[in-house]
Scaffold this active site. Structure first.
Site, PDB file in Angstrom:
ATOM      1  N   LYS A 202     -22.365  34.094  36.767  1.00 27.04           N
ATOM      2  CA  LYS A 202     -22.922  33.382  37.920  1.00 27.04           C
ATOM      3  C   LYS A 202     -22.677  34.111  39.231  1.00 27.04           C
ATOM      4  O   LYS A 202     -21.773  34.944  39.349  1.00 27.04           O
ATOM      5  CB  LYS A 202     -22.386  31.946  37.967  1.00 27.04           C
ATOM      6  CG  LYS A 202     -23.129  31.069  36.978  1.00 27.04           C
ATOM      7  CD  LYS A 202     -22.796  29.616  37.105  1.00 27.04           C
ATOM      8  CE  LYS A 202     -23.612  28.840  36.063  1.00 27.04           C
ATOM      9  NZ  LYS A 202     -23.192  27.439  35.989  1.00 27.04           N
ATOM     10  N   ARG A 236     -18.857  27.739  28.465  1.00 23.20           N
ATOM     11  CA  ARG A 236     -20.261  28.068  28.165  1.00 23.20           C
ATOM     12  C   ARG A 236     -20.492  29.496  28.623  1.00 23.20           C
ATOM     13  O   ARG A 236     -20.438  29.773  29.819  1.00 23.20           O
ATOM     14  CB  ARG A 236     -21.158  27.079  28.908  1.00 23.20           C
ATOM     15  CG  ARG A 236     -22.652  27.291  28.713  1.00 23.20           C
ATOM     16  CD  ARG A 236     -23.425  26.260  29.545  1.00 23.20           C
ATOM     17  NE  ARG A 236     -24.855  26.457  29.411  1.00 23.20           N
ATOM     18  CZ  ARG A 236     -25.552  27.336  30.118  1.00 23.20           C
ATOM     19  NH1 ARG A 236     -24.965  28.095  31.009  1.00 23.20           N
ATOM     20  NH2 ARG A 236     -26.850  27.442  29.931  1.00 23.20           N
TER      21      ARG A 236
END
Ligand code: 7PJ
Length: 257
Positions: A202, A236
């Site tokens: 991210k 995740r």
């Protein structure tokens, strides 16, 4: 939890089939690499992403569930749409991962009617605008209150508490300061329910290191390990093999208290 993105193939003839086939092959690789759960997503929720129609998302996700349901790995479906949740669970999915925390009309019922697990994630705003101007008074308190409220709504709708995971939603309507505040206080969220953390590749990791997406492997693995050390139950990730390696070393060489 390994990430399986189902995107349409660039070829117009048989593109859908090829897209599903590619996703299934990728998924088998993640399972071999040590994933316990595969998270199948047919709609991008990245900042700025545009919604996909129900029909399109259905066509992307269902063939992948069918191709994986006998693979011996738990299947999660990343969707905000009740129609997709119904169809995915009927097709054999084990869990719904909803970045919208079952707030869509009919979403609580879609999960309550089954024995499936669910991840309730916090998001401020909607994917296509959420990074424009994220704002909070006390981000940790507000996200925790939201998640606690959504857990109670889910339980009231008939979803057993032990089926529920919560997720602070890194990057979903949060600037770097908000993300770091939440990550540092991750243990606070474990008081509400077992915690799922998604920080893989991210932009917060890019902001901290200056690395492009393709160069965020080590930041991603490091952050996943830190999340687990702070009590996360599930991480995740895109890079399953490397994350499992890090966990193996931690479990073998980390301190036992
Ligand atoms: C997350 C997610 C996350 C949960 C995405 C990306 C964006 N689901 N789906 N948590 N992120 N539960 O992977 O960059 O953080 S899509």
């Amino acid at each position: 939890m390994g990430i399986v993105n189902v995107t349409p193939d660039s070829f117009s003839d048989g593109g859908r089939y090829l897209g599903a086939q590619a996703a299934i092959e990728h998924a088998f690789g993640l399972k071999e690499a040590g994933a316990d759960i595969l998270d199948i997503g047919g709609e991008s929720t990245r900042p700025g992403a545009r919604p996909v129609s129900v029909g399109e998302e259905m066509d992307r996700v269902l063939p992948v569930i069918e191709g994986l349901r006998d693979a011996g790995v738990a299947l999660s479906v990343d969707s905000m749409k009740p129609a997709i949740m119904h169809a995915a669970l009927a097709a054999g999915a084990d869990m719904i991962n909803d970045v919208n925390a079952l707030r869509a009309e009919g979403a609580l019922e879609a999960v309550a009617d089954t024995a499936a697990g669910v991840c309730l994630m916090h998001m401020q705003g909607e994917p296509h605008t959420m990074q424009a101007r994220p704002h909070y008074g006390d981000v940790v308190a507000e996200v925790a209150d939201f998640l606690a409220d959504r857990v109670e709504a889910a339980v009231a709708a008939g979803i057993d508490r032990q089926r529920i995971l919560v997720d602070p939603g890194f990057g979903f309507g949060k600037d770097l300061g908000h993300n770091l505040a939440l990550f540092k206080r991750l243990r606070r969220f474990a008081d509400i329910a077992p915690v799922l953390v998604g920080v893989s590749r991210k932009s917060m990791l890019g902001a901290l290191t200056g690395r492009d997406t393709s160069e965020r492997l080590i930041p991603s693995v490091t952050a996943a390990l830190l999340a687990l050390q702070r009590g996360a139950a599930v991480v995740r990730v895109h890079d399953v093999r490397e994350t499992v390696d890090a966990i193996t070393i931690w479990q073998s060489m980390g301190e036992k208290d």
